[in-house]
Design a protein around this motif. Structure first.
Motif, PDB file in Angstrom:
ATOM      1  N   MET A 158      47.171  38.056  34.231  1.00  0.00           N
ATOM      2  CA  MET A 158      46.862  39.019  33.107  1.00  0.00           C
ATOM      3  C   MET A 158      45.939  38.653  31.885  1.00  0.00           C
ATOM      4  O   MET A 158      45.144  39.571  31.765  1.00  0.00           O
ATOM      5  CB  MET A 158      48.532  39.718  32.651  1.00  0.00           C
ATOM      6  CG  MET A 158      49.000  40.441  33.588  1.00  0.00           C
ATOM      7  SD  MET A 158      50.549  40.957  33.092  1.00  0.00           S
ATOM      8  CE  MET A 158      51.862  39.748  32.803  1.00  0.00           C
ATOM      9  N   ALA A 159      46.174  37.416  31.596  1.00  0.00           N
ATOM     10  CA  ALA A 159      45.377  37.200  30.628  1.00  0.00           C
ATOM     11  C   ALA A 159      43.799  37.035  31.071  1.00  0.00           C
ATOM     12  O   ALA A 159      42.844  37.519  30.458  1.00  0.00           O
ATOM     13  CB  ALA A 159      45.415  35.922  30.093  1.00  0.00           C
ATOM     14  N   PHE A 160      43.605  36.510  32.431  1.00  0.00           N
ATOM     15  CA  PHE A 160      42.305  36.491  32.929  1.00  0.00           C
ATOM     16  C   PHE A 160      41.679  37.778  33.097  1.00  0.00           C
ATOM     17  O   PHE A 160      40.635  38.069  32.746  1.00  0.00           O
ATOM     18  CB  PHE A 160      42.261  35.774  34.357  1.00  0.00           C
ATOM     19  CG  PHE A 160      41.035  35.814  35.071  1.00  0.00           C
ATOM     20  CD1 PHE A 160      39.816  35.020  34.720  1.00  0.00           C
ATOM     21  CD2 PHE A 160      40.985  36.543  36.083  1.00  0.00           C
ATOM     22  CE1 PHE A 160      38.872  34.686  35.656  1.00  0.00           C
ATOM     23  CE2 PHE A 160      39.713  36.858  36.862  1.00  0.00           C
ATOM     24  CZ  PHE A 160      38.464  35.611  36.559  1.00  0.00           C
ATOM     25  N   HIS A 161      42.534  38.893  33.678  1.00  0.00           N
ATOM     26  CA  HIS A 161      41.850  40.147  34.008  1.00  0.00           C
ATOM     27  C   HIS A 161      41.501  41.022  32.609  1.00  0.00           C
ATOM     28  O   HIS A 161      40.900  41.719  32.494  1.00  0.00           O
ATOM     29  CB  HIS A 161      42.872  40.825  34.854  1.00  0.00           C
ATOM     30  CG  HIS A 161      42.894  40.380  36.139  1.00  0.00           C
ATOM     31  ND1 HIS A 161      43.411  39.363  36.706  1.00  0.00           N
ATOM     32  CD2 HIS A 161      42.515  41.142  37.344  1.00  0.00           C
ATOM     33  CE1 HIS A 161      43.178  39.355  37.967  1.00  0.00           C
ATOM     34  NE2 HIS A 161      42.634  40.264  38.436  1.00  0.00           N
ATOM     35  N   ALA A 162      42.603  40.664  31.535  1.00  0.00           N
ATOM     36  CA  ALA A 162      42.366  41.393  30.321  1.00  0.00           C
ATOM     37  C   ALA A 162      40.874  40.949  29.754  1.00  0.00           C
ATOM     38  O   ALA A 162      40.156  41.703  29.214  1.00  0.00           O
ATOM     39  CB  ALA A 162      43.386  40.941  29.444  1.00  0.00           C
ATOM     40  N   GLN A 163      40.508  39.869  29.945  1.00  0.00           N
ATOM     41  CA  GLN A 163      39.580  39.111  29.298  1.00  0.00           C
ATOM     42  C   GLN A 163      38.200  39.539  30.311  1.00  0.00           C
ATOM     43  O   GLN A 163      37.168  39.878  29.613  1.00  0.00           O
ATOM     44  CB  GLN A 163      39.510  37.621  29.529  1.00  0.00           C
ATOM     45  CG  GLN A 163      38.158  36.921  28.786  1.00  0.00           C
ATOM     46  CD  GLN A 163      38.219  35.561  28.579  1.00  0.00           C
ATOM     47  OE1 GLN A 163      39.195  34.897  29.144  1.00  0.00           O
ATOM     48  NE2 GLN A 163      37.237  34.944  28.364  1.00  0.00           N
ATOM     49  N   HIS A 164      38.140  39.694  31.582  1.00  0.00           N
ATOM     50  CA  HIS A 164      37.209  39.797  32.505  1.00  0.00           C
ATOM     51  C   HIS A 164      36.992  41.067  33.060  1.00  0.00           C
ATOM     52  O   HIS A 164      35.887  41.715  33.454  1.00  0.00           O
ATOM     53  CB  HIS A 164      37.095  38.640  33.416  1.00  0.00           C
ATOM     54  CG  HIS A 164      36.873  37.400  33.036  1.00  0.00           C
ATOM     55  ND1 HIS A 164      35.588  36.839  32.349  1.00  0.00           N
ATOM     56  CD2 HIS A 164      37.686  36.066  32.714  1.00  0.00           C
ATOM     57  CE1 HIS A 164      35.977  35.581  31.714  1.00  0.00           C
ATOM     58  NE2 HIS A 164      37.050  35.268  32.208  1.00  0.00           N
ATOM     59  N   VAL A 165      37.982  41.813  33.179  1.00  0.00           N
ATOM     60  CA  VAL A 165      38.187  43.062  34.136  1.00  0.00           C
ATOM     61  C   VAL A 165      38.646  43.960  33.272  1.00  0.00           C
ATOM     62  O   VAL A 165      39.855  44.594  33.210  1.00  0.00           O
ATOM     63  CB  VAL A 165      38.901  42.947  35.307  1.00  0.00           C
ATOM     64  CG1 VAL A 165      38.891  44.312  35.954  1.00  0.00           C
ATOM     65  CG2 VAL A 165      38.536  41.725  36.378  1.00  0.00           C
ATOM     66  N   ASN A 166      37.695  44.780  32.268  1.00  0.00           N
ATOM     67  CA  ASN A 166      38.175  45.922  31.216  1.00  0.00           C
ATOM     68  C   ASN A 166      37.033  46.790  31.103  1.00  0.00           C
ATOM     69  O   ASN A 166      36.017  46.562  31.678  1.00  0.00           O
ATOM     70  CB  ASN A 166      38.519  45.006  29.824  1.00  0.00           C
ATOM     71  CG  ASN A 166      37.319  44.209  29.429  1.00  0.00           C
ATOM     72  OD1 ASN A 166      36.202  44.812  29.046  1.00  0.00           O
ATOM     73  ND2 ASN A 166      37.695  42.868  29.027  1.00  0.00           N
ATOM     74  N   SER A 167      37.288  47.645  30.203  1.00  0.00           N
ATOM     75  CA  SER A 167      36.261  48.696  30.136  1.00  0.00           C
ATOM     76  C   SER A 167      34.904  48.357  29.794  1.00  0.00           C
ATOM     77  O   SER A 167      33.833  48.798  29.981  1.00  0.00           O
ATOM     78  CB  SER A 167      36.569  50.059  29.167  1.00  0.00           C
ATOM     79  OG  SER A 167      37.988  50.464  29.925  1.00  0.00           O
TER      80      SER A 167
END
Length: 818
Positions: A158-167
């Motif tokens: 979740m931390a990885f995606h919040a950093q790299h896959v966001n708007s």
């Protein structure tokens, strides 16, 4: 991670029983500073919620919500044609006096349609090409938003995606669903998720549709929300929604396999069928599967992960969904990691295919981040003179094709072919090859039945070929849909192949081709994908689709003799291969595993001894009245073929991982575990011997046993040979990198072989996931030759009347003269 934990503990303050009222404004944020400046007007009619109540903004864009004791967010339903300049949600805070949301109009928004990119079950903390590909595709094809349907996964994921896959990083609004592996340790299961991605249930609008995100109702840790919370909010949300809008629901799992999409919580409930529900889009199962639920018109859609293969060896992908006023109008799967693939299948130096007296031009072209828009072929003589130029017509998402009269000036000489493919971005791909206009002439294929013994794993025992020899292309035909594991069935002078349609685009069918010319003889549409091998018995072709429906067709005409619905009433979908023998067809899995009378489709027995597990791409094996089958993440089973009763089962030593097809040789049963090749006693299931294999046995292949070797194919290390007596590894043949990934949890780099090799004298013939067919020396494992198919070969190849038939993922069936 400590910073993240501190963040969600500080911003997700739990409210006391005293509810706080919430007020604020939704406004046009022209300068995107998040504040309403003097010249920035409010936006009327926008729905706003506190997680229970829903209201709409007035003419001035202002709203007021009553609040409730457990409110953690105030969030808006982003209206169609707009995007927020900050997040669509604001964490509640007793010190905050106003909850204001800025909007900006999307310049490329189209009112009548919406397009989104969906990610599912990525479960990764590694940056790989699929992320860039999804971003580029969304930009190149004007997607309106991107959504992840859950299992992001665990704290690090979740931390990885919040950093790299966001708007911000992806360049368009990015939304998330919560999955079972996203409920983690904390004050409550969804606390970390909320701190990174916001509320677990909410809605937004795009194009003509109303999109709703709902949460997984269970997981690794207990959530604080209840189904009652979701139902109450959902009723309020839909009460403020235009009832004419199609409703699309995202969730981590499928609500029902049936036709009634109703959420119930105690005495409260909501029937989504009554609210114009058109689609339920989910993940969780790691499979590519689409279906329409009865006559409701409601479609459900599942996807395998983009980083790696699905649990059932489904192709890695992100899917792209188009929505109109009637719901889903088109689904496209973008198979990840494919870059600049452009291969001329015919004409080539390995042979030129002909359709009567016309030259067949066939090209496989694919690029994940942008669809191929046009393909053009040119033919030159050795002096550089242009002899022929023609545009090709698209047959599938991979294949382009045309036929052309041979130029008058052409002779049996060496020519140069060039192919240009134009991507949606305008970028060009280019390939050059040489070829001869030599027409392979063979006697017409004999009209004969293909023995029942040469089905599924049993065909690996073919020894009638003296050698692989020279493979010369005789014909190529494209059957209009992707071919997964449906090996060519050869009988009556015909080749039978099934196609998949994991999108619901009506591309699934069974096709009969003339074995000598490739000419289309007949085509029968099926209700869902034909994922695996079909069977042939005494003039009848038998196949079972992904929804467990069995079709018995007259091989000569394609006429339906009978159809059997089966007992499949839940996921997973069916993707195994059945087997026919002595007038009986064995098909299905779990409580849908049945023996059917080939004459009339009557049920001779139904399995009552086991259920559960995941779908398996392994075929059944049948010998001496014993049926071997299995269920992934469950067991390998031996059944009495006459009664269906279980004789024995095994789930130890990695045998619960059922990807590979079992095979009988030398009165022994050879079968893959996850990291061992086992030799079992058929009568008891006891282990006679086992061979550790380091390259992961997670492929759909069966072992091949010769007088001297045991050959096995792997997910990451190609093909390996072991000495039959000593069990020592003799050689390893490693093909190229897979074009995309199929083996579960297999990530780059992987030299995958999903098709079972054929024995040809002192050679082996095998198709690989890198888009080549290889001839390999049996004694040394050295490559003798290879032919480019331009698309992965998952289906086992077949030999019939001196021809090698290869079915690849592009939908091509290629016939090579041996």
């Amino acid at each position: 991670m400590k910073k993240i934990l501190f963040a969600f503990l500080s911003c997700c303050t739990l409210h006391t029983a005293m509810a706080q009222r919430f007020t604020g404004t939704v406004f046009l944020d022209g300068n995107a500073n998040g504040k309403q400046d003097a010249a920035e007007a409010g936006v009327a009619g926008v729905s706003v919620s506190d997680g229970l109540s829903v209201t709409t903004t007035g003419k001035d864009g202002r709203f007021q919500l009553p609040g409730h004791a457990r409110a953690r967010f105030v969030f808006i339903t982003t209206p169609s044609g707009y995007r927020t300049t900050r997040e669509f949600y604001i964490h509640t805070d007793s010190s905050r006096t106003a909850y204001d949301f800025g909007l900006q109009a999307r310049s490329k928004a189209v009112a009548g349609k919406a397009r989104f990119v969906r990610l599912a079950d990525t479960e990764t903390t590694q940056f790989n090409a699929w992320m860039t590909e999804a971003k580029e595709y969304a930009r190149n094809e004007d997607a309106d938003f991107m959504i992840h349907t859950g299992d992001i996964c665990y704290e690090k994921g979740m931390a990885f995606h919040a950093q790299h896959v966001n708007s911000r990083t992806m360049g368009l609004p990015v939304y998330y669903c919560i999955g079972n592996h996203d409920l983690v340790k904390g004050p409550y299961g969804e606390a970390l998720y909320e701190s990174l991605f916001g509320p677990v249930f909410y809605s937004f609008e795009s194009g003509p549709a109303h999109f709703i995100v709902t949460p997984m109702h269970y997981g690794d840790y207990q959530p604080s929300y209840t189904l009652e919370d979701v139902v109450k909010w959902l009723k309020n949300d839909l009460a403020h929604t235009d009832p004419a809008k199609p409703v699309i629901v995202f969730n981590h799992d499928l609500l029902t396999y049936d036709t009634l999409f109703a959420l119930r919580a105690g005495n409260d409930s909501i029937n989504l069928n009554e609210h114009n529900l058109k689609a339920w889009i989910y993940g969780h199962w790691h499979i590519n599967f689409a279906r329409t639920h009865g006559n409701t018109g409601i479609r459900s859609l599942c996807a395998a992960p983009p980083p790696d293969g699905g649990i059932d060896n489904a192709a890695s992908n992100f899917d792209v969904v188009d929505i109109d006023k009637n719901g889903i109008s088109l689904v496209q799967r973008r198979y990840t990691y494919v870059e600049n693939q452009l291969v001329l299948v015919s004409p080539t130096i390995n042979g030129t295919a002909f359709d009567q007296d016309k030259m067949v031009v066939s090209v496989n072209a694919y690029h994940t981040a942008s669809p191929v828009k046009t393909v053009r072929f040119r033919m030159f003589d050795k002096k550089g003179n242009l002899l022929k130029e023609l545009p090709l017509q698209q047959q599938t998402d991979w294949n382009w094709r045309a036929t052309a009269a041979i130029p008058v000036a052409a002779k049996n000489d060496v020519y140069t072919a060039t192919v240009e493919a134009t991507l949606g971005t305008g970028r060009m791909l280019f390939v050059r090859d040489t070829f001869r206009l030599t027409k392979t002439v063979l006697p017409a294929a004999k009209s004969a039945e293909w023995p029942e013994a040469l089905q599924n794993a049993q065909r690996t025992g073919i020894t009638g070929l003296s050698d692989a020899g020279t493979l010369s292309l005789k014909w190529t035909a494209n059957i209009g849909g992707n071919i997964w594991k449906s090996s060519p069935i050869c009988a009556e002078g015909k080749i039978f192949v099934g196609t998949i349609d994991d999108e619901g685009n009506h591309h699934c069918h069974i096709t009969a081709l003339d074995a000598n010319t490739g000419r289309l003889l007949w085509q029968f549409p099926t209700g869902n994908s034909i994922k695996h091998s079909m069977s042939y018995s005494s003039g009848v072709l038998l196949a079972t689709d992904a929804e467990g429906v069995t079709y018995a067709l007259e091989a000569a005409t394609g006429k339906l003799r009978w159809k059997h619905q089966g007992n499949q009433q839940s996921l997973p979908g069916y993707n195994s291969g059945g087997v026919a023998q002595d007038g009986v067809y064995y098909t299905g899995a779990a409580n849908n595993l049945q023996a059917l009378d080939i004459r009339n489709g009557q049920v001779k027995w139904t399995n009552r001894d086991w259920t559960g597990g995941e779908g398996t791409p392994a075929s059944m094996a049948l010998r001496n009245g014993q049926l071997i089958t299995g269920s992934n993440w469950n067991h390998l089973y031996a059944h009495d073929a006459a009664t269906g009763r279980v004789q024995w089962k095994r789930n130890d030593e990695g045998l619960r991982f059922r990807s590979g097809t079992p095979a009988f040789f030398d009165d022994k049963l050879y079968v893959h575990g996850i990291n061992k090749l086992h030799v079992l006693e058929p009568a008891t299931g006891k282990t006679i011997d086992s061979i550790p294999v380091t390259a992961e046995l997670k492929t759909m292949t069966a072992p091949l046993v010769t007088s001297q070797y045991i050959i096995t194919c792997t997910a990451s290390g190609g093909m390996m040979a072991f000495d039959k007596k000593t069990k020592a590894q003799v050689w390893q043949f490693v093909p190229g990198e897979a074009l995309f990934y199929t083996a579960p949890y297999t990530t780059p780099s992987s030299a995958t072989i999903e098709s079972t090799p054929l024995l040809a004298g002192n050679s082996l013939l095998v198709g690989a996931s890198d888009g080549f067919v290889y001839a390999v020396d049996l004694a040394s494992g050295k490559m003798l030759r290879r032919i480019a198919t331009g698309a992965p070969v998952f289906a086992d190849m077949a030999v019939y009347n001196g021809m090698l038939y290869v079915a690849d993922f592009s939908g091509n069936v290629n016939a090579y003269a041996l």
